[in-house]
Design a protein around this motif. Structure first.
Motif, PDB file in Angstrom:
ATOM      1  N   LYS A  33      11.093   4.510  -2.378  1.00 53.67           N
ATOM      2  CA  LYS A  33      10.477   3.282  -1.842  1.00 53.67           C
ATOM      3  C   LYS A  33      10.447   2.214  -2.932  1.00 53.67           C
ATOM      4  O   LYS A  33      10.184   2.544  -4.097  1.00 53.67           O
ATOM      5  CB  LYS A  33       9.060   3.573  -1.339  1.00 53.67           C
ATOM      6  N   SER A  73       4.563  12.579  -9.076  1.00 57.74           N
ATOM      7  CA  SER A  73       4.941  12.479 -10.497  1.00 57.74           C
ATOM      8  C   SER A  73       3.886  13.054 -11.435  1.00 57.74           C
ATOM      9  O   SER A  73       4.216  13.712 -12.413  1.00 57.74           O
ATOM     10  CB  SER A  73       5.186  11.017 -10.878  1.00 57.74           C
ATOM     11  N   ARG A 111       7.289  15.468  -4.061  1.00 59.98           N
ATOM     12  CA  ARG A 111       7.693  14.088  -3.783  1.00 59.98           C
ATOM     13  C   ARG A 111       7.509  13.262  -5.059  1.00 59.98           C
ATOM     14  O   ARG A 111       6.399  12.926  -5.423  1.00 59.98           O
ATOM     15  CB  ARG A 111       6.838  13.515  -2.647  1.00 59.98           C
ATOM     16  N   GLY A 170       8.438   9.971  -7.395  1.00 64.28           N
ATOM     17  CA  GLY A 170       8.994   8.618  -7.427  1.00 64.28           C
ATOM     18  C   GLY A 170       9.098   8.068  -8.829  1.00 64.28           C
ATOM     19  O   GLY A 170      10.171   8.035  -9.437  1.00 64.28           O
ATOM     20  N   SER A 171       7.963   7.624  -9.366  1.00 64.56           N
ATOM     21  CA  SER A 171       7.992   6.884 -10.635  1.00 64.56           C
ATOM     22  C   SER A 171       8.579   7.690 -11.798  1.00 64.56           C
ATOM     23  O   SER A 171       9.188   7.107 -12.700  1.00 64.56           O
ATOM     24  CB  SER A 171       6.592   6.377 -10.965  1.00 64.56           C
ATOM     25  N   ARG A 179       6.589   1.387 -10.261  1.00 61.62           N
ATOM     26  CA  ARG A 179       6.857   0.403  -9.206  1.00 61.62           C
ATOM     27  C   ARG A 179       6.081  -0.867  -9.438  1.00 61.62           C
ATOM     28  O   ARG A 179       5.004  -0.850  -9.926  1.00 61.62           O
ATOM     29  CB  ARG A 179       6.475   0.984  -7.841  1.00 61.62           C
TER      30      ARG A 179
HETATM   31  C1  LIG Z   1       4.763   6.900  -3.406  1.00 62.36           C
HETATM   32  C2  LIG Z   1       4.524   8.287  -2.939  1.00 62.36           C
HETATM   33  C3  LIG Z   1       4.924   9.393  -3.709  1.00 62.36           C
HETATM   34  C4  LIG Z   1       5.538   9.279  -5.085  1.00 62.36           C
HETATM   35  O1  LIG Z   1       4.558   8.902  -6.007  1.00 62.36           O
HETATM   36  P1  LIG Z   1       4.874   8.904  -7.596  1.00 62.36           P
HETATM   37  O2  LIG Z   1       3.523   8.963  -8.187  1.00 62.36           O
HETATM   38  O3  LIG Z   1       5.596   7.637  -7.874  1.00 62.36           O
HETATM   39  O4  LIG Z   1       5.676  10.090  -7.886  1.00 62.36           O
HETATM   40  C5  LIG Z   1       4.741  10.658  -3.174  1.00 62.36           C
HETATM   41  N1  LIG Z   1       4.181  10.840  -1.965  1.00 62.36           N
HETATM   42  C6  LIG Z   1       3.786   9.803  -1.194  1.00 62.36           C
HETATM   43  C7  LIG Z   1       3.177  10.083   0.136  1.00 62.36           C
HETATM   44  C8  LIG Z   1       3.925   8.504  -1.663  1.00 62.36           C
HETATM   45  O5  LIG Z   1       3.503   7.490  -0.909  1.00 62.36           O
END
Ligand SMILES: *Cc1c(COP(=O)(O)O)cnc(C)c1O
Length: 216
Positions: free
Chosen positions: A36, A192, A207, A209-210, A216
């Motif tokens: 995202k 993360s 899951r 992301g960062s 972000r």
């Molecule tokens: C944004 C998000 C993540 C990833 O978060 P990070 O801390 O960047 O790894 C995981 N799960 C959900 C539901 C999110 O909205």
């Protein structure tokens, strides 16, 4: 190697380390790259490095990415699931992680194909957080298994905000217990900041992301 490839490789190492620390196989764990807000170029870099599972939280943002990326990507919807978009999301994504009310199920029922779903649980019973409360899980599970287009995979949670990931452990453990009781085969937990602990407590889908794409 680019930065995204380097990060992915480091995370794969941490996943393997967390898994083996509790005698689990690293292959049991699916890394979802949460892309995202990340521009398409970042997704391509991750794909080049071997990443296939991607997580997106908004239909509008995900649509052009899904169209542009190669066919063998697997798309996970992890954002707030507005019921008026649930049918479109179910027709586009392979797996929805954020199902927790009847209105969403009614719309998923209209999908033109089977959709794998996780039930999102508000495991910390936090005021402002989405997800079902523990006391309501059994009733909702019954509704879910009667929804023909949805296939139950397991439970999902976003751990409460805590100072250290170690504090998340008891929440992850509680989710795993509930998941086993319902016969879920997968568990979506860990981001993360806490995916190592989530894996030690049984996560099959993390899951992240960062830690892959930067903040972000
Ligand atoms: C944004 C998000 C993540 C990833 O978060 P990070 O801390 O960047 O790894 C995981 N799960 C959900 C539901 C999110 O909205």
């Amino acid at each position: 190697m680019g930065e995204i490839a380097t990060n992915l490789s480091a995370i794969q190492d941490r996943i393997a380390e967390a898994a083996t620390s509790v005698n689990r196989k690293p292959e049991e764990i699916t890394l979802i790259a949460v892309s995202k807000t990340v521009p398409l170029e970042g997704l391509f870099q991750a794909y080049e490095a071997g990443q296939r599972h991607f997580g997106e939280s908004r239909l509008q943002e995900a649509l052009p990415k899904i169209q542009a990326m190669p066919e063998d990507c697997v798309w996970h919807f992890i954002g707030p699931l507005q019921s008026n978009k649930a049918k479109a999301i179910g027709n586009l994504f392979h797996i929805i992680h954020t199902v927790y009310n009847e209105r969403q199920l009614k719309e998923i029922e209209k999908c033109s194909r089977q959709v794998d779903v996780f039930i999102e649980v508000n495991i910390g019973e936090e005021e402002q957080k989405a997800g079902i409360l523990l006391k309501d899980i059994d009733d909702f599970y019954q509704s879910l298994i009667h929804c023909k287009q949805a296939t139950f995979r397991g439970l999902m949670t976003i751990g409460p905000r805590v100072e250290s990931s170690e504090e998340s452990r008891r929440f992850f453990r509680a989710l795993k217990e509930q998941n086993a009781r319902l016969g879920g085969t997968c568990i979506s937990m860990g981001m993360s900041g806490d995916f190592d602990v989530a894996i030690q407590e049984g996560a099959t889908h993390v899951r992240v992301g960062s830690a892959i794409f930067g903040s972000r």
